[in-house]
Design an enzyme around this catalytic site. Structure first.
Site, mmCIF file in Angstrom:
data_model
loop_
_atom_site.group_PDB
_atom_site.id
_atom_site.type_symbol
_atom_site.label_atom_id
_atom_site.label_comp_id
_atom_site.label_asym_id
_atom_site.label_seq_id
_atom_site.Cartn_x
_atom_site.Cartn_y
_atom_site.Cartn_z
ATOM 1 C CG ASN A 162 41.792 33.368 40.038
ATOM 2 O OD1 ASN A 162 42.154 34.364 40.263
ATOM 3 N ND2 ASN A 162 40.525 33.927 38.567
ATOM 4 C CE LYS A 198 37.679 33.898 41.706
ATOM 5 N NZ LYS A 198 35.830 34.527 41.446
ATOM 6 C CG HIS A 201 38.045 35.236 35.791
ATOM 7 N ND1 HIS A 201 37.772 36.030 35.740
ATOM 8 C CD2 HIS A 201 38.225 34.321 36.478
ATOM 9 C CE1 HIS A 201 36.837 35.487 36.610
ATOM 10 N NE2 HIS A 201 37.792 34.085 37.244
ATOM 11 C CD GLU A 224 36.029 37.080 39.096
ATOM 12 O OE1 GLU A 224 37.121 37.582 39.615
ATOM 13 O OE2 GLU A 224 35.281 36.686 40.222
ATOM 14 C CD GLU A 242 36.558 30.109 34.854
ATOM 15 O OE1 GLU A 242 37.235 29.352 35.847
ATOM 16 O OE2 GLU A 242 36.783 31.656 34.759
ATOM 17 N N GLY A 263 31.487 31.397 41.361
ATOM 18 C CA GLY A 263 31.340 32.565 42.548
ATOM 19 C C GLY A 263 29.605 32.000 43.306
ATOM 20 C CB SER A 272 30.299 26.442 40.862
ATOM 21 O OG SER A 272 29.724 28.259 41.704
HETATM 22 C C1 PEP Z 1 36.805 31.522 38.748
HETATM 23 O O1 PEP Z 1 36.911 32.436 39.760
HETATM 24 O O2 PEP Z 1 37.812 31.609 37.440
HETATM 25 C C2 PEP Z 1 35.718 30.468 39.145
HETATM 26 C C3 PEP Z 1 35.529 29.935 38.561
HETATM 27 O O3 PEP Z 1 35.648 30.673 40.698
HETATM 28 P P1 PEP Z 1 35.032 29.808 41.401
HETATM 29 O O4 PEP Z 1 35.130 28.770 41.329
HETATM 30 O O5 PEP Z 1 35.015 30.797 42.503
HETATM 31 O O6 PEP Z 1 33.365 30.032 41.117
#
Ligand code: PEP
Length: 244
Positions: free
Chosen positions: A10, A12, A90, A92, A160, A166, A204
């Site tokens: 992703n 983003k 997601h 976000e 997630e 992040g 992460s």
């Molecule tokens: C994500 O945005 O779906 C995500 C898992 O981000 P990150 O890997 O940067 O934690």
């Protein structure tokens, strides 16, 4: 049918035309499992030309087919641009745009209608985990966000934890295993092919922790944010999944 292994990236709100060199590098590899990159919508069509065997997806879609929704993109538009997948729900989007489970489910119905595979995200906040509510939250988000038309062929679920996205923090293996077992159980109870849905972990994931995460039962892949932006980071994650 066993769940398919999927390494999904992703991007983003990151990436311009020059970033497509990263896709060239991924497309040139022997990946050994399914790979999906979800770039910003502006890059979907050019990304397809660089992707080779790699699937390209959107990061959101509107639940309606068309109309007066300035700035939004329909599922059919994503498909027309060359996308085969779309990330929905997601955290976000849930946080920044107030998306509810019902809205995510409506978007998923639209996406399936346009022939897209949905990657539906669920995950608890840190307060919910600290409060001991993780399993209830995940069960409720799954029930509300995954529509009845979901099948193992058109739907992937990504767990997630919001607090792991992040941040460089990840749940431990037992915590991931517990949630993935719950998701498998709930999907198997609701869908005849629930045992075949691919279940991704996201939050992460890095080259250094990928192999440990992919060894956990019912983890069929990962949804990766930051570490999907560079082929030099995402490549080793793909390799860890292919070897798991
Ligand atoms: C994500 O945005 O779906 C995500 C898992 O981000 P990150 O890997 O940067 O934690």
């Amino acid at each position: 049918m066993a769940p398919k292994k999927l390494a999904a990236g992703n991007w983003k709100m990151n990436g311009v035309t020059a970033s497509l060199v990263e896709l060239d590098a991924l497309a040139a590899r022997e990946n050994g499992c399914d790979v999906l990159i979800c770039p910003p919508a502006t890059l979907i069509t050019p990304a397809v030309a660089h992707a080779g065997e790699i699937a390209i997806g959107g990061q959101d879609c509107h639940a309606n087919e068309s109309g007066a929704h300035t700035g939004d993109i329909s599922a059919a538009m994503l498909a027309d641009a060359g996308a085969s997948h779309v990330i929905l729900g997601h955290s976000e989007r849930r946080a920044d745009h107030g998306e509810t489970d019902a809205q995510v489910a409506a978007k998923a119905i639209a996406a399936h209608g346009a022939g897209l595979v949905t990657v539906i995200c669920v995950g608890e906040t840190e307060a919910e985990r600290d409060g001991g509510d993780t399993l209830d939250v995940i069960a409720s988000q799954l029930a509300g966000s995954v529509p009845d038309c979901a099948t193992a062929a058109n739907t992937v679920i990504a767990y997630e934890p919001v607090w792991a996205i992040g941040t460089g923090r990840t749940p431990n293996s037992e915590q991931i295993a517990e949630v993935h077992a719950l998701m498998r159980d709930k999907l198997s109870g609701r869908f005849s092919d629930g045992a075949d849905f691919s279940l991704l972990y996201g939050g992460s994931v890095k080259p250094g922790n990928a192999a440990e995460i992919f060894a956990i039962a019912h983890v069929d892949g990962a949804l990766v944010g930051g570490a999907s932006l560079k082929a030099s980071d995402f490549g080793p994650i793909i390799d860890a999944l292919a070897q798991a």
